[in-house]
Design an enzyme around this catalytic site. Sequence first.
Site, mmCIF file in Angstrom:
data_model
loop_
_atom_site.group_PDB
_atom_site.id
_atom_site.type_symbol
_atom_site.label_atom_id
_atom_site.label_comp_id
_atom_site.label_asym_id
_atom_site.label_seq_id
_atom_site.Cartn_x
_atom_site.Cartn_y
_atom_site.Cartn_z
ATOM 1 N N THR A 478 0.716 -1.268 0.020
ATOM 2 C CA THR A 478 0.013 0.042 -0.004
ATOM 3 C C THR A 478 1.001 1.213 -0.019
ATOM 4 O O THR A 478 1.980 1.089 0.262
ATOM 5 C CB THR A 478 -0.897 -0.027 1.137
ATOM 6 O OG1 THR A 478 -1.672 -1.304 1.218
ATOM 7 C CG2 THR A 478 -1.961 1.120 1.158
ATOM 8 N N GLN A 515 -6.567 -8.329 -2.379
ATOM 9 C CA GLN A 515 -7.420 -7.657 -1.366
ATOM 10 C C GLN A 515 -8.382 -8.513 -0.737
ATOM 11 O O GLN A 515 -8.799 -8.310 0.255
ATOM 12 C CB GLN A 515 -7.912 -6.389 -2.317
ATOM 13 C CG GLN A 515 -8.046 -5.229 -1.469
ATOM 14 C CD GLN A 515 -6.809 -4.591 -0.849
ATOM 15 O OE1 GLN A 515 -6.348 -4.661 0.315
ATOM 16 N NE2 GLN A 515 -5.950 -4.164 -1.962
ATOM 17 N N ASP A 518 -8.434 -9.344 2.720
ATOM 18 C CA ASP A 518 -9.026 -8.479 3.913
ATOM 19 C C ASP A 518 -10.473 -9.189 4.602
ATOM 20 O O ASP A 518 -10.780 -8.445 5.347
ATOM 21 C CB ASP A 518 -8.914 -7.299 3.418
ATOM 22 C CG ASP A 518 -7.592 -6.549 3.777
ATOM 23 O OD1 ASP A 518 -6.535 -7.193 4.050
ATOM 24 O OD2 ASP A 518 -7.408 -5.143 3.337
ATOM 25 N N SER A 544 -8.132 -1.031 6.537
ATOM 26 C CA SER A 544 -8.079 0.003 7.697
ATOM 27 C C SER A 544 -7.403 1.208 7.206
ATOM 28 O O SER A 544 -6.716 2.024 7.712
ATOM 29 C CB SER A 544 -6.582 -0.740 8.293
ATOM 30 O OG SER A 544 -7.042 -1.979 8.892
ATOM 31 N N GLY A 571 -1.174 -1.890 6.556
ATOM 32 C CA GLY A 571 -2.381 -2.546 7.051
ATOM 33 C C GLY A 571 -2.835 -2.278 8.379
ATOM 34 O O GLY A 571 -3.228 -0.997 8.178
HETATM 35 N N1 GLU Z 1 -5.188 -4.018 2.543
HETATM 36 C C1 GLU Z 1 -4.930 -3.308 3.513
HETATM 37 C C2 GLU Z 1 -6.162 -2.317 4.015
HETATM 38 O O1 GLU Z 1 -6.827 -2.204 2.962
HETATM 39 C C3 GLU Z 1 -3.777 -2.547 3.559
HETATM 40 C C4 GLU Z 1 -2.504 -3.146 3.445
HETATM 41 C C5 GLU Z 1 -1.311 -2.202 3.735
HETATM 42 O O2 GLU Z 1 -1.507 -1.073 4.073
HETATM 43 O O3 GLU Z 1 -0.241 -2.608 3.303
HETATM 44 O O4 GLU Z 1 -6.423 -2.249 4.950
#
Ligand code: GLU
Length: 684
Positions: A478, A515, A518, A544, A571
């Site tokens: 991300t 994704q 999640d 998140s 994350g």
């Molecule tokens: N997939 C995570 C989310 O949408 C983000 C992952 C990340 O920050 O590396 O919360």
Amino acid sequence: MLHAPVPATRPAPAARLDAPARLRGGFALCAGAALVLAGCGGSGDGGSGDPLAPQVGNANACTVTAGANGAAVVVGSGLAGDPSAPEPASGYRVGKTAVRANSFMVSTANPLASKAGCEVLRAGGSAADAAVAVQMVLGLTEPQSSGIGGGAFMLHYDATSKRVQAYDGRETAPAAATADYLRWVSDTDRSLPQPGGARASGRSIGTPGAVRMLELAWKDHGTKPWSALFTPAITTASNGFPISGRLADAIAGGASGLKRDAEATAYFFNADGSPKALGTVLRNPAYANTLSAIAAGGADAFYTGTIAQAIVDKIRITSGGTPAVAITPGLTTLADLSGYQAKRREAVCTTYRANWVCGMPPPSSGGIAVASALGILENFDLSAEKPTGNLAEGGRPTVRAVHLVSEAERLAYADRDKYVADTDFTPLPGGSWNSMLNKPYLQSRARTISETRSMGTAQAGAIGRNAQGVSLVEERGTTHFTIVDSRGNAVAMTTTVEAGMGSYHFTNGFILNNQLTDFSATATDSTGAPIANSVQPGKRPRSSMAPTLVFRKADDGSLGDFHMGTGSPGGSTIIQYVTKTLVGALDWGLNAQQATSLMDFGAANSATTNLGGEHPLLNTANNGNNDPLVTGLRALGHTVSLAAQSSGTSTVIRVRDTAATGGSYLQGGADPRREGIVLGDSPQ
Ligand code: GLU
């Protein structure tokens, strides 16, 4: 070959994708753009016919100063001091200082992406325009973290209407997904998806949302022709760019996964099978072709036709690698792609002391969790807990500050774990986030915090519904960027392929996300109670991500002037990184770089409290036993983790200063734990 070759010159804007009608003719480009010196009476494209021709008189805009004489260095020039020159990835780069600009600014995790965004702003483009250009370059130069095969959330502030709008470009589960889609191959074959679980299989891949979302935001707030915004990325993809330290690490670290994909292997590896190394010039003609098609045909060129077919074919692949291993296919169809919708959503805006803090609503839990933590912290005087020591790196937080923030976060995570999922499928208790964020409720949560003992694990508040939402994995794929344009509009956008290099499936020059991991892989908990974040067809997995915009409270209590934009990857720890940065800036008065650099600290809902071990002001020797911050927290019952944190915070603050032009200036910070830089119309 799927598409027409990359045009040698900038592609002409397709008629139906020209600048939005309400902005044609140039007027809107000039209104309020104090530093625009040329072209305002002409075509609206700078008068030169080139929609991205510079309109700012400051020749040094969008450059960095380097060397003893403070010379301006163009990013990407390869000259001494060029921040895009590849360096080994490092845990933390000391000595970053806040960047100052007069009227526009962009902070991203990649120098070439910052440059692309800055050039759009310099040409008079809007924050939404710049976001498109930034994302297209990030998908090339930082493909491990985000791209057109992933999803994103954007918060946008329109300075004219003084409105905040949230845009949801989250991936969706395919129509054929069942509750056990991630858990096993089929009801009759209850074995794990291959290879090794959902992540690297086709099952993890959600229908990408970033392109549709950017198009929606651009239709609402764009001023430049859509096609022009793709030029920097198309040019860089065609000409090549040197592999950065973090990308080199991501290629080498993801080798076993990437080598199961023939297109990824051809792109990221040498003929002898070795990973392409730091500094290798990477050209991505397939990505250039893909972007040319989207530039000419809009998001439809991605969601229908040959690109959509290639995405579906890749998701449905059944084996890969040498020797070939089985890959469980996903069930995505062309109808999933063509039916994907980005959504406008109402931002979660709550007050925090003298500010309004606006965040992302569900399907992200980020905005609610950050607001919940801040609302609890509002009941404590944090201004007395300013960090000590070298503020250049954000200083050392006090034991009490880390204790209080971590406890507030434990309570916030407990509630979000239980209650937050895609509200199109699972409503919040009481049908609104107000049930979780109202002041009396958060006061009652604050009263459960002891000043002398950590609570360890928090219980969710009794708000109404009993449903849990545990996720399978949340990793590091991300990135976040923050943009302010010369008219005062702002964008905070967090964008993701989920884990580093996503699902390792690669097509047409881009990575496909993972994704859907999640989601909770199971639909019920051990007691048989339904899990809010379970898989359902068309549903968006809970996130998140927490792109955040902060405003001063106006005298009448309403949303006042724009003050700050920030956000981070990480994350589920995103919530901690963003809360830390907000407390640093709003409670402790740290500048944009200091608040970004400040030691990452906080807690999810467990006994473990994180202190970023990569930070130069933390003494991790002897398991932290020589550092009074660590021992002080242990004395309060915290289980302290000194693991390095990998935030990627990008922050822009508007500093009110009567001595400055227009009474304010912009101040930016980029996370010293990543490769990013801040650019703007810096005063020289
Ligand atoms: N997939 C995570 C989310 O949408 C983000 C992952 C990340 O920050 O590396 O919360």
